[in-house]
Motif scaffolding. Structure first.
Motif, PDB file in Angstrom:
ATOM      1  N   TYR A  64       0.833  -1.205   0.000  1.00 14.92           N
ATOM      2  CA  TYR A  64       0.000   0.000   0.000  1.00 14.92           C
ATOM      3  C   TYR A  64       0.872   1.261   0.000  1.00 14.92           C
ATOM      4  O   TYR A  64       0.541   2.249  -0.645  1.00 14.92           O
ATOM      5  CB  TYR A  64      -0.942   0.023   1.199  1.00 14.92           C
ATOM      6  CG  TYR A  64      -1.836  -1.179   1.253  1.00 14.92           C
ATOM      7  CD1 TYR A  64      -2.872  -1.345   0.338  1.00 14.92           C
ATOM      8  CD2 TYR A  64      -1.637  -2.175   2.203  1.00 14.92           C
ATOM      9  CE1 TYR A  64      -3.695  -2.459   0.379  1.00 14.92           C
ATOM     10  CE2 TYR A  64      -2.456  -3.291   2.248  1.00 14.92           C
ATOM     11  CZ  TYR A  64      -3.474  -3.425   1.334  1.00 14.92           C
ATOM     12  OH  TYR A  64      -4.282  -4.522   1.375  1.00 14.92           O
ATOM     13  N   PHE A  65       1.964   1.193   0.744  1.00 15.52           N
ATOM     14  CA  PHE A  65       2.889   2.316   0.805  1.00 15.52           C
ATOM     15  C   PHE A  65       3.472   2.606  -0.574  1.00 15.52           C
ATOM     16  O   PHE A  65       3.515   3.762  -1.016  1.00 15.52           O
ATOM     17  CB  PHE A  65       4.009   2.017   1.815  1.00 15.52           C
ATOM     18  CG  PHE A  65       5.112   3.034   1.828  1.00 15.52           C
ATOM     19  CD1 PHE A  65       4.899   4.307   2.330  1.00 15.52           C
ATOM     20  CD2 PHE A  65       6.365   2.712   1.334  1.00 15.52           C
ATOM     21  CE1 PHE A  65       5.917   5.245   2.349  1.00 15.52           C
ATOM     22  CE2 PHE A  65       7.384   3.648   1.351  1.00 15.52           C
ATOM     23  CZ  PHE A  65       7.167   4.914   1.861  1.00 15.52           C
ATOM     24  N   TYR A  66       3.909   1.571  -1.270  1.00  9.61           N
ATOM     25  CA  TYR A  66       4.514   1.779  -2.594  1.00  9.61           C
ATOM     26  C   TYR A  66       3.477   2.203  -3.633  1.00  9.61           C
ATOM     27  O   TYR A  66       3.793   2.945  -4.563  1.00  9.61           O
ATOM     28  CB  TYR A  66       5.308   0.560  -3.037  1.00  9.61           C
ATOM     29  CG  TYR A  66       6.645   0.466  -2.326  1.00  9.61           C
ATOM     30  CD1 TYR A  66       7.530   1.539  -2.354  1.00  9.61           C
ATOM     31  CD2 TYR A  66       7.010  -0.664  -1.613  1.00  9.61           C
ATOM     32  CE1 TYR A  66       8.745   1.485  -1.691  1.00  9.61           C
ATOM     33  CE2 TYR A  66       8.229  -0.738  -0.957  1.00  9.61           C
ATOM     34  CZ  TYR A  66       9.093   0.340  -1.005  1.00  9.61           C
ATOM     35  OH  TYR A  66      10.301   0.286  -0.343  1.00  9.61           O
ATOM     36  N   VAL A  67       2.236   1.762  -3.506  1.00 11.23           N
ATOM     37  CA  VAL A  67       1.176   2.249  -4.393  1.00 11.23           C
ATOM     38  C   VAL A  67       0.966   3.746  -4.151  1.00 11.23           C
ATOM     39  O   VAL A  67       0.860   4.532  -5.097  1.00 11.23           O
ATOM     40  CB  VAL A  67      -0.144   1.461  -4.196  1.00 11.23           C
ATOM     41  CG1 VAL A  67      -1.320   2.177  -4.839  1.00 11.23           C
ATOM     42  CG2 VAL A  67      -0.003   0.052  -4.746  1.00 11.23           C
ATOM     43  N   TYR A  68       0.950   4.146  -2.900  1.00 12.76           N
ATOM     44  CA  TYR A  68       0.809   5.566  -2.551  1.00 12.76           C
ATOM     45  C   TYR A  68       1.968   6.378  -3.131  1.00 12.76           C
ATOM     46  O   TYR A  68       1.759   7.438  -3.741  1.00 12.76           O
ATOM     47  CB  TYR A  68       0.746   5.725  -1.032  1.00 12.76           C
ATOM     48  CG  TYR A  68       0.852   7.154  -0.564  1.00 12.76           C
ATOM     49  CD1 TYR A  68      -0.212   8.029  -0.707  1.00 12.76           C
ATOM     50  CD2 TYR A  68       2.037   7.629   0.001  1.00 12.76           C
ATOM     51  CE1 TYR A  68      -0.112   9.351  -0.294  1.00 12.76           C
ATOM     52  CE2 TYR A  68       2.151   8.941   0.411  1.00 12.76           C
ATOM     53  CZ  TYR A  68       1.077   9.792   0.269  1.00 12.76           C
ATOM     54  OH  TYR A  68       1.184  11.097   0.673  1.00 12.76           O
ATOM     55  N   ILE A  69       3.188   5.886  -2.963  1.00  9.84           N
ATOM     56  CA  ILE A  69       4.362   6.575  -3.497  1.00  9.84           C
ATOM     57  C   ILE A  69       4.278   6.663  -5.026  1.00  9.84           C
ATOM     58  O   ILE A  69       4.580   7.701  -5.619  1.00  9.84           O
ATOM     59  CB  ILE A  69       5.669   5.872  -3.066  1.00  9.84           C
ATOM     60  CG1 ILE A  69       5.844   5.938  -1.546  1.00  9.84           C
ATOM     61  CG2 ILE A  69       6.885   6.470  -3.770  1.00  9.84           C
ATOM     62  CD1 ILE A  69       5.901   7.329  -0.981  1.00  9.84           C
ATOM     63  N   GLY A  70       3.847   5.584  -5.677  1.00 12.65           N
ATOM     64  CA  GLY A  70       3.701   5.585  -7.130  1.00 12.65           C
ATOM     65  C   GLY A  70       2.695   6.616  -7.602  1.00 12.65           C
ATOM     66  O   GLY A  70       2.947   7.347  -8.579  1.00 12.65           O
TER      67      GLY A  70
END
Length: 192
Positions: A126-132
């Protein structure tokens, strides 16, 4: 000065987080800087400290040799920077972006460590989706800004289309020996 204030505040919070991490490791009787996450955190702390100090040591804005010159060649748009200020700006920017990338990795790694230590579901995807999504948004805004700048230059066709306040500031910069076309010219805002 928003950039300076935000980064100094960020640095203060980073120092506080670093101290909390070191104290927590001491209290839990675990060895300091034994994991990759710990060593990357220490390296980041050193580099971030350097970056903040370096921000306050930036070279002054270049001045033109002839304050009355309106020569357009003084604006260097090439990738290879030539003046100390331009080289400083390039290295400061690249180091800043690289640090942000390493911080994102470090946060993801910390989320993984937390989920392993406390046997909870990892939030890393979820964190990396947010960053993306955030990076995509920044990229779209940057492309839009570049297009607007290109469009404004294309439509100006050599006609000076600046507002009176912009003309006054350009004249003042020129009188002080600063090329008004420079990307590094200081901008003064006055609210009247």
């Amino acid at each position: 000065y928003i950039h300076v204030g935000a980064n100094v505040l960020s640095f203060i919070f980073t120092v506080i987080a670093f101290i909390i991490a070191v104290v927590t490791m001491s209290v839990s009787k675990k060895s300091h800087f034994s994991l990759t996450h710990h060593r990357i955190g220490l390296a980041l702390m050193i580099i971030i400290t350097f970056q903040v100090v370096n921000g306050f040591l930036r070279p002054a804005v270049e001045r033109t040799s002839d304050p009355t010159s309106t020569e357009k060649n003084s604006k260097n748009k090439s990738f290879l920077k030539t003046t100390p200020r331009q080289m400083w700006q390039l290295t400061h920017s690249i180091l800043g972006v690289l640090m942000v990338a390493v911080v994102f990795y470090q946060l993801g790694n910390g989320y993984d460590m937390f989920s392993n230590d406390f046997t909870v579901t990892s939030l890393v995807p979820y964190f990396y989706v947010y960053i993306g999504i955030m990076l995509l948004t920044f990229a779209v805004i940057k492309v839009w800004m570049l297009y607007e700048e290109y469009d404004a230059e294309r439509n100006s066709s050599g006609v000076n289309s600046f507002a009176p306040e912009q003309k006054r500031m350009a004249n003042e910069a020129t009188s002080r020996g600063i090329c008004p076309d420079s990307d590094l010219a200081p901008i003064q805002f006055s609210i009247e």
